[in-house]
Design a protein around this motif. Structure first.
Motif, mmCIF file in Angstrom:
data_model
loop_
_atom_site.group_PDB
_atom_site.id
_atom_site.type_symbol
_atom_site.label_atom_id
_atom_site.label_comp_id
_atom_site.label_asym_id
_atom_site.label_seq_id
_atom_site.Cartn_x
_atom_site.Cartn_y
_atom_site.Cartn_z
ATOM 1 N N ASP A 1 0.816 -1.147 0.070
ATOM 2 C CA ASP A 1 0.002 0.107 -0.052
ATOM 3 C C ASP A 1 0.847 1.211 -0.038
ATOM 4 O O ASP A 1 1.430 1.674 1.089
ATOM 5 C CB ASP A 1 -0.815 -0.048 1.307
ATOM 6 C CG ASP A 1 -2.135 0.976 1.064
ATOM 7 O OD1 ASP A 1 -1.796 2.079 0.346
ATOM 8 O OD2 ASP A 1 -2.878 0.994 2.174
ATOM 9 N N LEU A 2 0.977 1.815 -1.154
ATOM 10 C CA LEU A 2 1.816 3.259 -1.196
ATOM 11 C C LEU A 2 1.285 4.513 -0.901
ATOM 12 O O LEU A 2 1.866 5.485 -1.149
ATOM 13 C CB LEU A 2 2.456 2.903 -2.613
ATOM 14 C CG LEU A 2 3.494 1.780 -2.928
ATOM 15 C CD1 LEU A 2 4.064 2.251 -4.232
ATOM 16 C CD2 LEU A 2 4.612 1.956 -1.865
ATOM 17 N N ASP A 3 0.139 4.349 -0.269
ATOM 18 C CA ASP A 3 -0.477 5.575 0.208
ATOM 19 C C ASP A 3 0.086 5.843 1.688
ATOM 20 O O ASP A 3 -0.430 5.205 2.322
ATOM 21 C CB ASP A 3 -1.991 5.586 0.258
ATOM 22 C CG ASP A 3 -2.557 7.175 0.435
ATOM 23 O OD1 ASP A 3 -1.863 7.652 1.173
ATOM 24 O OD2 ASP A 3 -3.636 7.167 0.155
ATOM 25 N N VAL A 4 1.180 6.109 1.783
ATOM 26 C CA VAL A 4 1.991 6.136 2.999
ATOM 27 C C VAL A 4 1.178 6.821 4.132
ATOM 28 O O VAL A 4 1.393 6.479 5.450
ATOM 29 C CB VAL A 4 3.447 6.583 2.931
ATOM 30 C CG1 VAL A 4 4.228 6.583 4.244
ATOM 31 C CG2 VAL A 4 4.137 5.883 1.787
ATOM 32 N N HIS A 5 0.386 7.840 4.035
ATOM 33 C CA HIS A 5 -0.136 8.530 5.015
ATOM 34 C C HIS A 5 -1.614 8.113 5.283
ATOM 35 O O HIS A 5 -2.119 8.320 6.309
ATOM 36 C CB HIS A 5 -0.195 10.027 4.889
ATOM 37 C CG HIS A 5 1.273 10.477 4.912
ATOM 38 N ND1 HIS A 5 2.177 10.781 3.707
ATOM 39 C CD2 HIS A 5 1.931 11.221 5.916
ATOM 40 C CE1 HIS A 5 3.237 11.342 4.201
ATOM 41 N NE2 HIS A 5 3.246 11.548 5.577
ATOM 42 N N PHE A 6 -2.577 7.734 4.384
ATOM 43 C CA PHE A 6 -3.841 7.347 4.312
ATOM 44 C C PHE A 6 -4.126 6.143 3.764
ATOM 45 O O PHE A 6 -5.157 6.015 3.599
ATOM 46 C CB PHE A 6 -4.544 8.797 3.908
ATOM 47 C CG PHE A 6 -4.247 9.992 4.137
ATOM 48 C CD1 PHE A 6 -4.803 10.418 5.442
ATOM 49 C CD2 PHE A 6 -3.515 10.865 3.628
ATOM 50 C CE1 PHE A 6 -4.644 11.808 5.998
ATOM 51 C CE2 PHE A 6 -3.509 12.061 4.124
ATOM 52 C CZ PHE A 6 -3.910 12.706 5.398
ATOM 53 N N GLY A 7 -3.103 5.228 3.603
ATOM 54 C CA GLY A 7 -3.649 3.872 3.018
ATOM 55 C C GLY A 7 -4.460 3.186 4.049
ATOM 56 O O GLY A 7 -4.585 3.108 5.344
ATOM 57 N N THR A 8 -5.317 2.366 3.346
ATOM 58 C CA THR A 8 -6.610 1.582 4.010
ATOM 59 C C THR A 8 -6.366 -0.001 4.055
ATOM 60 O O THR A 8 -7.336 -0.562 4.301
ATOM 61 C CB THR A 8 -7.751 2.291 3.735
ATOM 62 O OG1 THR A 8 -7.991 1.855 2.081
ATOM 63 C CG2 THR A 8 -8.096 3.669 3.940
ATOM 64 N N ASN A 9 -5.459 -0.206 3.287
ATOM 65 C CA ASN A 9 -5.278 -1.829 3.183
ATOM 66 C C ASN A 9 -5.198 -2.625 4.169
ATOM 67 O O ASN A 9 -6.060 -3.551 4.355
ATOM 68 C CB ASN A 9 -3.975 -2.342 2.149
ATOM 69 C CG ASN A 9 -4.182 -1.871 0.840
ATOM 70 O OD1 ASN A 9 -3.273 -2.060 -0.026
ATOM 71 N ND2 ASN A 9 -5.376 -1.050 0.317
ATOM 72 N N ALA A 10 -4.362 -2.249 5.116
ATOM 73 C CA ALA A 10 -4.414 -2.885 6.620
ATOM 74 C C ALA A 10 -5.564 -2.901 7.196
ATOM 75 O O ALA A 10 -6.296 -3.780 7.859
ATOM 76 C CB ALA A 10 -3.262 -2.527 7.248
ATOM 77 N N LEU A 11 -6.111 -1.726 7.182
ATOM 78 C CA LEU A 11 -7.563 -1.532 7.982
ATOM 79 C C LEU A 11 -8.482 -2.186 7.174
ATOM 80 O O LEU A 11 -9.571 -2.630 8.064
ATOM 81 C CB LEU A 11 -7.801 0.159 7.881
ATOM 82 C CG LEU A 11 -9.018 0.680 8.555
ATOM 83 C CD1 LEU A 11 -9.313 0.469 10.105
ATOM 84 C CD2 LEU A 11 -9.390 2.156 8.104
ATOM 85 N N ALA A 12 -8.572 -2.289 6.135
ATOM 86 C CA ALA A 12 -9.649 -3.132 5.445
ATOM 87 C C ALA A 12 -9.657 -4.762 5.803
ATOM 88 O O ALA A 12 -10.588 -5.380 5.929
ATOM 89 C CB ALA A 12 -9.756 -3.198 4.048
ATOM 90 N N MET A 13 -8.462 -5.095 6.391
ATOM 91 C CA MET A 13 -8.264 -6.533 6.942
ATOM 92 C C MET A 13 -8.309 -6.452 8.293
ATOM 93 O O MET A 13 -7.826 -7.658 8.990
ATOM 94 C CB MET A 13 -7.154 -7.143 6.291
ATOM 95 C CG MET A 13 -7.491 -7.203 4.783
ATOM 96 S SD MET A 13 -6.019 -8.084 4.068
ATOM 97 C CE MET A 13 -6.233 -7.937 2.368
ATOM 98 N N ASP A 14 -8.426 -5.211 9.003
ATOM 99 C CA ASP A 14 -8.717 -5.531 10.461
ATOM 100 C C ASP A 14 -7.238 -5.624 10.958
ATOM 101 O O ASP A 14 -6.952 -6.481 12.053
ATOM 102 C CB ASP A 14 -9.645 -6.401 11.153
ATOM 103 C CG ASP A 14 -10.015 -6.097 12.484
ATOM 104 O OD1 ASP A 14 -9.713 -5.145 12.827
ATOM 105 O OD2 ASP A 14 -10.576 -7.065 13.217
ATOM 106 N N LEU A 15 -6.084 -5.251 10.282
ATOM 107 C CA LEU A 15 -4.636 -5.383 10.897
ATOM 108 C C LEU A 15 -4.206 -4.020 11.121
ATOM 109 O O LEU A 15 -4.501 -3.185 10.731
ATOM 110 C CB LEU A 15 -3.979 -6.094 9.742
ATOM 111 C CG LEU A 15 -4.475 -7.402 9.358
ATOM 112 C CD1 LEU A 15 -3.722 -7.818 8.228
ATOM 113 C CD2 LEU A 15 -4.217 -8.585 10.433
#
Length: 428
Positions: free
Chosen positions: A184-198
């Motif tokens: 996830d290269l949106d370093v400040h506002f990335g949501t990939n981990a959030l989407a997987m509850d991590l």
């Protein structure tokens, strides 16, 4: 213990460590270790807890002997050990529980052997010799497949590119069982981990700040595991702290991914195309995620034109996401005419599925099983894999590209396709 993204090289590891609970096992292991040419001082007092604490700050050995006599929950403790054990380590466990179900569960979790205490010298020698043979045996890597790198780019903010990036990574790792890295290269506002509850961790920010640290071991420790076949590297950098980089760290990360995984999925903010165009140099497939609106059509034209010039080796797929069942701002036919190509995959809008995915901390594809959205995600997976095969078949061939009509001309044509919007403005 064998993780799916094990690097090819084992590095400079000690050949043997042991953590035991009783004096008899301690003395016996020191004697047998010396016979095999290993340092007796690598046999330590203390069982599982001591092992986890020690291996969290030191490199794992080739062979690890662990005494589980004092463990109240052996399977849970083995999982804790796996978190600090480097991939490739061969683990022998010992304990006092004589239970065939426990034995099978331990083997299924990755343990090489389980010795019932008290054990004798010959039994110990045989177990260690077999473990040594396993460590040095050639790895059966299965059929050779070229690494597949997929970049997912949204034409506009909010079109759902991150949602599709996480879904694609999950499908590759879960449905196709391919070891997959998600970056996830949106370093400040990335949501990939959030989407997987991590929790995203500090792996990506550490890589940007210290590119010289990036190697196979860094990848193993910095990435967050979503499953046995999926690992994520992302960040939530403070918004008051700009991260200055020439992009070298990103390129090094992708190089390490090629050595450690079968697939890489990059959630690539469109601004990265301007700042770090070299990131696209080895991308096999590019998924351009859009919506059927005037603004998205304009930016689709611009991004597709950029890709044609700067990443000619990459197969491009256009995905229309969150398409409402009613009439969109621009019809699919007019949208395709404006961008001068077909929309490869259309994913319908389903508020219920999207809300459920957010509540459960699961990807859209996982939550949408059995629905139209789930079927569309599977279509996307098949399209990406098919495009990757085509890109591989075309590798080495000379590619030619012709300049299309001017962007301004195409954008002017777009405006004529939505008379209702223009009429509304005039009457206002």
């Amino acid at each position: 213990m064998n993780a799916p993204w094990k690097p090819g090289a084992s590095g400079q590891r000690d050949p043997f460590h042991a953590f035991v609970c009783d004096d008899h096992s301690f003395d016996l292991l020191r004697v047998v270790a010396a016979e095999m040419g290993w340092a007796p001082e690598k046999v330590n007092k203390g069982g599982m807890r001591n092992a986890v604490q020690s291996l969290s700050i030191t490199a794992s050995p080739q062979i690890l002997f662990i005494d589980m006599s004092e463990s109240g929950d052996p399977l849970n403790d083995i999982n804790s050990l796996a978190e600090v054990c480097e991939p490739g380590t061969v683990v022998i466990a010992a304990g006092q529980v004589n239970d065939v179900r426990l034995y099978r569960d331990l083997l299924a979790s990755g343990i090489q052997d389980y010795l019932l205490k008290p054990f004798g010298a010959d039994q110990l020698r045989d177990a260690l010799a077999q473990a040594q043979a396993v460590f040095f045996a050639p790895r059966d890597a299965g059929p050779e497949r070229p690494h597949m790198t997929t970049a997912v780019i949204g034409t506009r903010g909010g079109v759902g590119a991150s949602s599709l990036a996480t879904s694609l990574a999950w499908l590759l790792s879960d449905k196709r069982q391919r070891p997959t890295a998600l970056l996830d290269l949106d370093v400040h506002f990335g949501t990939n981990a959030l989407a997987m509850d991590l929790e995203p961790g500090r792996g990506l920010t550490d890589a940007i700040e210290n590119p010289s640290r990036i190697d196979g071991l860094f990848i193993e420790r910095a990435m967050v595991r979503a499953s046995d076949t999926l690992a994520i590297l992302s960040a939530e950098a403070p918004i008051s702290q700009p991260l200055l980089t020439d992009g070298g760290a990103f390129y090094q990360l992708l190089e390490e991914f090629r050595a450690a995984f079968e697939c890489s999925v990059i959630d690539l903010p469109r601004a990265m195309l301007i700042q770090h165009p070299h990131l696209m140099s080895d991308v096999n497939v590019t998924v351009v995620v859009t919506e059927l609106t005037l603004a998205a059509a304009r930016d689709s034209i611009r991004i597709l034109s950029w890709l044609k010039t700067n990443a000619p080796q990459s197969r491009v797929l256009v995905v229309a996401n969150r398409v409402h069942p009613g009439a969109p701002e621009i019809s699919r036919k007019d949208f395709e005419q404006s961008i001068e190509r077909k929309v490869d995959v259309l994913i319908p809008f389903d508020l219920k599925v999207a809300s459920q995915a957010a509540k459960l901390g699961k990807t859209l594809a996982e939550t949408a099983k059995g629905s139209k959205v789930g079927a569309a995600c599977n279509t996307l997976l098949d399209a990406v894999l098919g495009a990757a095969e085509e890109a591989e078949a075309d590798e080495g061939r000379a590619t030619s590209s012709k300049k299309g009509d001017s962007l301004l001309g195409k954008i002017s044509d777009l405006k004529s396709m939505i008379p209702s919007r223009r009429k509304g403005k005039a009457s206002a």
